[in-house]
Design a protein around this motif. Structure first.
Motif, mmCIF file in Angstrom:
data_model
loop_
_atom_site.group_PDB
_atom_site.id
_atom_site.type_symbol
_atom_site.label_atom_id
_atom_site.label_comp_id
_atom_site.label_asym_id
_atom_site.label_seq_id
_atom_site.Cartn_x
_atom_site.Cartn_y
_atom_site.Cartn_z
ATOM 1 N N THR A 130 74.344 -35.585 8.403
ATOM 2 C CA THR A 130 74.189 -35.443 6.909
ATOM 3 C C THR A 130 73.505 -37.012 6.407
ATOM 4 N N GLY A 131 73.304 -37.928 7.409
ATOM 5 C CA GLY A 131 72.656 -38.943 7.186
ATOM 6 C C GLY A 131 72.155 -39.769 8.288
ATOM 7 N N SER A 132 71.643 -40.997 8.007
ATOM 8 C CA SER A 132 71.164 -41.715 9.123
ATOM 9 C C SER A 132 72.268 -42.510 9.862
ATOM 10 N N LEU A 133 71.780 -42.766 11.050
ATOM 11 C CA LEU A 133 72.798 -43.264 12.029
ATOM 12 C C LEU A 133 72.728 -44.799 12.095
ATOM 13 N N GLU A 134 73.784 -45.514 12.752
ATOM 14 C CA GLU A 134 73.701 -46.743 12.850
ATOM 15 C C GLU A 134 72.793 -47.293 13.831
ATOM 16 N N LEU A 135 71.727 -47.933 13.421
ATOM 17 C CA LEU A 135 70.505 -48.425 14.350
ATOM 18 C C LEU A 135 70.802 -48.996 15.692
ATOM 19 N N THR A 136 72.156 -49.736 15.546
ATOM 20 C CA THR A 136 72.118 -50.462 16.974
ATOM 21 C C THR A 136 72.694 -49.499 18.109
ATOM 22 N N ASN A 137 73.276 -48.421 17.665
ATOM 23 C CA ASN A 137 73.626 -47.592 18.826
ATOM 24 C C ASN A 137 72.940 -46.028 18.574
ATOM 25 N N GLU A 138 71.915 -45.979 17.953
ATOM 26 C CA GLU A 138 71.335 -44.767 17.596
ATOM 27 C C GLU A 138 70.833 -43.915 18.837
ATOM 28 N N PRO A 139 70.308 -44.521 20.029
ATOM 29 C CA PRO A 139 70.076 -43.525 21.130
ATOM 30 C C PRO A 139 71.172 -43.042 21.546
#
Length: 313
Positions: A132-141
């Protein structure tokens, strides 16, 4: 949730059995009297090798699989080794889930991570908030790989009638945790830092970030208990969060760690380091409604983790 017919001699394959989660599941199964728990080390079975995984599952024909194997790490490792985290986790789960299907394995459990949820999620986090929204960039992969695992399970269930369940643990700690300061999670890192500061006679120790983010922590043996609980009751429903339902600030966590370790210095916050997600508290209503709740209070769990920590041996 209908009670599953349990046979203590069923062949149960636990992947990642040398890691924190896998070893806890093995302990829990053995304590419950299961006599046919199957494990393979990385040297015996490379989970990145599709052909080897499929052949092993075809030959072994396990009755159930716990997928606890994963490439894991803290903020620094997730951010620095982004390609490794997404590739290896995608391959591990795809090889195991598709291989299980080909081998006729009807039931398995895939263990994910609470980082699958959006960075700025309403709190506490319900399972329905996924995607439902964007992920935390630091652990996105890493998060994207785990989301793919959930969707793999859902897709095999829908297309082939399998009973592949996904559970999402909150932040875990306990025996067999990773205490390497270069790539560990926050709680084991704090334990080791405080212990070493105490040994050196330091007057302070450094905590990454501002200390304000809030995190929920679950003792790993509680997670294992929840997993076996769901297995024994034949749960085959949607995604389930596994947590304790309460959280603390990183500052409060650091103070508790200091108290357990017996370090009497002061905390210095390194604001140049990332905080990560502001808050990550799981809504555990679904699991509570199924009749399970965590039993290990945070301080007691930290004491047990510290007692078993390899850097003290």
């Amino acid at each position: 949730m209908a009670t599953f017919q349990i046979n203590k001699s069923d062949k149960i394959f636990v992947t990642g059995h040398r890691g924190m989660v896998g070893s806890a599941i093995v302990r829990r199964l053995q304590a419950a009297g299961y006599t046919n728990v199957v494990t393979r080390s990385r040297s015996e079975l490379d989970l990145l090798d599709q052909r080897a995984v499929h052949q092993f599952l075809a030959d072994a024909k396990p009755d159930y699989i716990f997928i606890a194997a994963a490439k894991v790490g803290g903020i620094q490792a997730n951010n620095q080794y982004r390609a490794d985290f997404i590739y290896q986790n995608l391959m591990i789960e795809a090889n195991l889930i598709h291989g299980a299907h080909l081998a006729g394995v009807q039931r398995l459990m895939f263990l994910g991570s609470s980082c699958i949820y959006p960075r700025n999620c309403p709190q506490p986090i319900k399972e329905d908030y996924l995607l439902t929204g964007s992920l935390e960039l630091t652990n996105e992969p890493y998060a994207i790989a785990k989301i793919a695992g959930i969707k793999l399970c859902e897709s095999y269930n829908q297309q082939y009638g399998r009973q592949y369940v996904s559970v999402m643990p909150t932040n875990l700690y306990g025996p067999n945790d990773n205490y390497d300061l270069a790539n560990s999670h926050v709680l084991p890192a704090l334990l080791r830092k405080a212990h070493e500061a105490k040994l050196r006679g330091d007057h302070e120790y450094v905590v990454w970030g501002s200390g304000t983010p809030r995190r929920e922590f679950l003792y790993v043996d509680d997670l294992a208990d929840a997993c076996v609980y769901l297995y024994e009751r034949g749960y085959d429903g949607p995604l389930v969060n596994v947590g304790c339902g309460t959280d603390v600030t990183i500052a409060e966590l650091a103070e508790t760690v200091m108290s357990v370790v017996g370090f009497e210095g002061r905390i210095v916050y390194d604001a140049t380091k990332p905080d990560g997600t502001p808050r990550k508290l799981l809504d555990v209503t679904r699991l509570a409604d199924l009749g399970w709740q965590a039993r290990t209070p945070l301080r007691r769990g930290i004491e047990q983790a510290y007692e078993a920590a390899p850097f003290r041996q």
